[in-house]
Design a protein around this motif. Structure first.
Motif, PDB file in Angstrom:
ATOM      1  N   GLY A  43       0.809  -1.212   0.000  1.00 14.65           N
ATOM      2  CA  GLY A  43       0.000   0.000   0.000  1.00 14.65           C
ATOM      3  C   GLY A  43       0.841   1.261   0.000  1.00 14.65           C
ATOM      4  N   MET A  44       0.216   2.347  -0.425  1.00 18.29           N
ATOM      5  CA  MET A  44       0.883   3.642  -0.468  1.00 18.29           C
ATOM      6  C   MET A  44       0.911   4.280   0.920  1.00 18.29           C
ATOM      7  N   PRO A  45       2.022   4.880   1.312  1.00 14.79           N
ATOM      8  CA  PRO A  45       2.044   5.613   2.584  1.00 14.79           C
ATOM      9  C   PRO A  45       0.999   6.727   2.571  1.00 14.79           C
ATOM     10  N   PRO A  46       0.273   6.925   3.661  1.00 10.92           N
ATOM     11  CA  PRO A  46      -0.792   7.931   3.679  1.00 10.92           C
ATOM     12  C   PRO A  46      -0.343   9.318   3.264  1.00 10.92           C
ATOM     13  N   GLU A  47       0.887   9.679   3.617  1.00  7.84           N
ATOM     14  CA  GLU A  47       1.362  11.042   3.320  1.00  7.84           C
ATOM     15  C   GLU A  47       1.610  11.272   1.827  1.00  7.84           C
ATOM     16  N   GLU A  48       1.605  10.221   1.027  1.00  4.14           N
ATOM     17  CA  GLU A  48       1.838  10.367  -0.408  1.00  4.14           C
ATOM     18  C   GLU A  48       0.544  10.380  -1.227  1.00  4.14           C
ATOM     19  N   VAL A  49      -0.575  10.127  -0.573  1.00  2.00           N
ATOM     20  CA  VAL A  49      -1.823   9.896  -1.304  1.00  2.00           C
ATOM     21  C   VAL A  49      -2.308  11.133  -2.053  1.00  2.00           C
ATOM     22  N   LEU A  50      -2.300  12.290  -1.417  1.00  2.00           N
ATOM     23  CA  LEU A  50      -2.837  13.487  -2.063  1.00  2.00           C
ATOM     24  C   LEU A  50      -2.056  13.851  -3.320  1.00  2.00           C
ATOM     25  N   ASP A  51      -0.743  13.765  -3.259  1.00  2.00           N
ATOM     26  CA  ASP A  51       0.065  14.042  -4.446  1.00  2.00           C
ATOM     27  C   ASP A  51      -0.221  13.016  -5.540  1.00  2.00           C
ATOM     28  N   PHE A  52      -0.389  11.773  -5.138  1.00  2.00           N
ATOM     29  CA  PHE A  52      -0.667  10.712  -6.110  1.00  2.00           C
ATOM     30  C   PHE A  52      -1.986  10.957  -6.843  1.00  2.00           C
ATOM     31  N   ILE A  53      -2.991  11.392  -6.115  1.00  4.00           N
ATOM     32  CA  ILE A  53      -4.287  11.684  -6.753  1.00  4.00           C
ATOM     33  C   ILE A  53      -4.120  12.767  -7.813  1.00  4.00           C
ATOM     34  N   GLN A  54      -3.346  13.788  -7.494  1.00  5.63           N
ATOM     35  CA  GLN A  54      -3.107  14.849  -8.474  1.00  5.63           C
ATOM     36  C   GLN A  54      -2.395  14.298  -9.711  1.00  5.63           C
ATOM     37  N   GLN A  55      -1.470  13.385  -9.504  1.00  2.00           N
ATOM     38  CA  GLN A  55      -0.682  12.839 -10.609  1.00  2.00           C
ATOM     39  C   GLN A  55      -1.513  11.987 -11.557  1.00  2.00           C
ATOM     40  N   ILE A  56      -2.543  11.329 -11.043  1.00  2.00           N
ATOM     41  CA  ILE A  56      -3.291  10.393 -11.889  1.00  2.00           C
ATOM     42  C   ILE A  56      -4.626  10.954 -12.378  1.00  2.00           C
ATOM     43  N   GLN A  57      -4.944  12.177 -12.032  1.00  2.00           N
ATOM     44  CA  GLN A  57      -6.243  12.719 -12.416  1.00  2.00           C
ATOM     45  C   GLN A  57      -6.414  12.851 -13.931  1.00  2.00           C
ATOM     46  N   GLY A  58      -5.314  12.904 -14.666  1.00  2.00           N
ATOM     47  CA  GLY A  58      -5.416  12.991 -16.113  1.00  2.00           C
ATOM     48  C   GLY A  58      -5.555  11.646 -16.804  1.00  2.00           C
ATOM     49  N   LEU A  59      -5.510  10.559 -16.039  1.00  2.00           N
ATOM     50  CA  LEU A  59      -5.622   9.221 -16.622  1.00  2.00           C
ATOM     51  C   LEU A  59      -7.094   8.834 -16.660  1.00  2.00           C
ATOM     52  N   ASP A  60      -7.737   9.108 -17.782  1.00  2.00           N
ATOM     53  CA  ASP A  60      -9.186   8.947 -17.868  1.00  2.00           C
ATOM     54  C   ASP A  60      -9.648   7.500 -17.836  1.00  2.00           C
ATOM     55  N   THR A  61      -8.749   6.566 -18.083  1.00  2.00           N
ATOM     56  CA  THR A  61      -9.147   5.153 -18.083  1.00  2.00           C
ATOM     57  C   THR A  61      -9.314   4.604 -16.669  1.00  2.00           C
ATOM     58  N   LEU A  62      -8.829   5.336 -15.678  1.00  2.00           N
ATOM     59  CA  LEU A  62      -8.936   4.911 -14.283  1.00  2.00           C
ATOM     60  C   LEU A  62      -9.925   5.824 -13.567  1.00  2.00           C
ATOM     61  N   ARG A  63     -11.087   5.272 -13.230  1.00  2.29           N
ATOM     62  CA  ARG A  63     -12.116   6.040 -12.522  1.00  2.29           C
ATOM     63  C   ARG A  63     -11.870   5.891 -11.019  1.00  2.29           C
ATOM     64  N   LEU A  64     -11.266   6.908 -10.428  1.00  5.46           N
ATOM     65  CA  LEU A  64     -10.893   6.827  -9.023  1.00  5.46           C
ATOM     66  C   LEU A  64     -12.136   6.934  -8.132  1.00  5.46           C
ATOM     67  N   LYS A  65     -12.390   5.869  -7.354  1.00  4.85           N
ATOM     68  CA  LYS A  65     -13.613   5.780  -6.558  1.00  4.85           C
ATOM     69  C   LYS A  65     -13.392   5.872  -5.056  1.00  4.85           C
ATOM     70  N   GLY A  66     -12.133   5.702  -4.607  1.00  7.23           N
ATOM     71  CA  GLY A  66     -11.910   5.746  -3.165  1.00  7.23           C
ATOM     72  C   GLY A  66     -10.654   5.003  -2.772  1.00  7.23           C
ATOM     73  N   PHE A  67     -10.730   4.278  -1.651  1.00  5.11           N
ATOM     74  CA  PHE A  67      -9.527   3.728  -1.031  1.00  5.11           C
ATOM     75  C   PHE A  67      -9.761   2.322  -0.492  1.00  5.11           C
ATOM     76  N   MET A  68      -8.669   1.580  -0.383  1.00 10.70           N
ATOM     77  CA  MET A  68      -8.685   0.254   0.216  1.00 10.70           C
ATOM     78  C   MET A  68      -7.556   0.134   1.228  1.00 10.70           C
ATOM     79  N   THR A  69      -7.788  -0.646   2.275  1.00  8.67           N
ATOM     80  CA  THR A  69      -6.699  -0.956   3.193  1.00  8.67           C
ATOM     81  C   THR A  69      -6.905  -2.335   3.800  1.00  8.67           C
ATOM     82  N   ILE A  70      -5.796  -2.894   4.290  1.00  8.74           N
ATOM     83  CA  ILE A  70      -5.816  -4.150   5.046  1.00  8.74           C
ATOM     84  C   ILE A  70      -5.318  -3.819   6.439  1.00  8.74           C
TER      85      ILE A  70
END
Length: 228
Positions: A134-161
């Motif tokens: 899993g991604m470290p929590p502190e990296e998540v917001l930047d990651f969302i910004q990085q992938i927002q232009g990838l239209d093939t991935l519909r970002l719906k939320g989060f998963m954790t174990i």
């Protein structure tokens, strides 16, 4: 026996929702069919289950091919190597283990070739265990910004174990951490990010208490796994 287990799980989830003041309709169950043969999944589909979680891309591909005559949806919930992205792009309707930029970019390229788009959840590491992905929590917001232009991935939320612990406080804290992160991400990005995939057969009551919207239930539905 499968029918009884499914009914029991759904009844228990409903009771847990009511206990914690949740609307039972706000929490759905994702049956995790990893290691179980296609025949069992076909039987489950006859009982109304049409969406299944798999840990490995190759196993997901094989089952999707074997059961192509059924209207099933396949969800990849395990760690995905980039060289296996083509299987997910071709056969999955969702990935819940998106955890790094190179994977997102590779999936996007593969999905473009397939002419498809899929739902995606970012897997977040909320425990201290080295074995957990899993991604470290502190990296998540930047990651969302990085992938927002990838239209093939519909970002719906989060998963954790959650952490593998007998202490319910420790387990529940993992779920609370993801819930708080999701709220922070909604405020920062304006995205809905409504899905919280957290909770499995052994800990889903704690996950429901902390706001889970999807439970990944395997053994409680399908029985004990044979890993041989």
């Amino acid at each position: 026996m499968l029918k009884q287990r499914i009914e029991q799980v759904l009844a228990d989830v409903k009771a847990s929702c009511i206990k914690h003041g949740r609307d039972p309709e706000s929490v759905r169950v994702l049956p995790v069919s990893k290691t179980f043969p296609s025949e069992v999944i076909a039987q489950a589909s006859e009982l109304g289950l049409l969406r299944f979680g798999e840990n490995k891309a190759q196993e997901l591909k094989e089952k999707a091919q074997a059961l192509a005559h059924l209207p099933l949806q396949w969800v990849l919930i395990g760690y995905l190597q980039t060289n296996k992205a083509k299987e997910v792009a071709k056969y999955a309707s969702e990935i819940q283990s998106l955890d790094r930029l190179d994977l997102a970019q590779t999936l996007d390229r593969r999905l473009q070739l397939e002419g498809r788009s899929i739902d995606a959840l970012i897997q977040v590491k909320t425990s201290s265990e080295a074995s957990k992905s899993g991604m470290p929590p502190e990296e998540v917001l930047d990651f969302i910004q990085q992938i927002q232009g990838l239209d093939t991935l519909r970002l719906k939320g989060f998963m954790t174990i959650a952490e593998n612990s007998q202490d319910p406080v420790v387990v529940r804290d993992c779920f609370k951490r993801l819930r708080d992160l999701a709220e922070q991400a909604r405020q920062a990005t304006g995205l809905e990010l409504a899905t919280l995939s957290m909770g499995m057969s052994a800990d889903y009551d704690l996950a429901i208490a902390e706001g889970s919207t999807e439970l990944r239930i395997g053994s409680a539905i399908f029985g004990a796994r044979d890993y041989t």
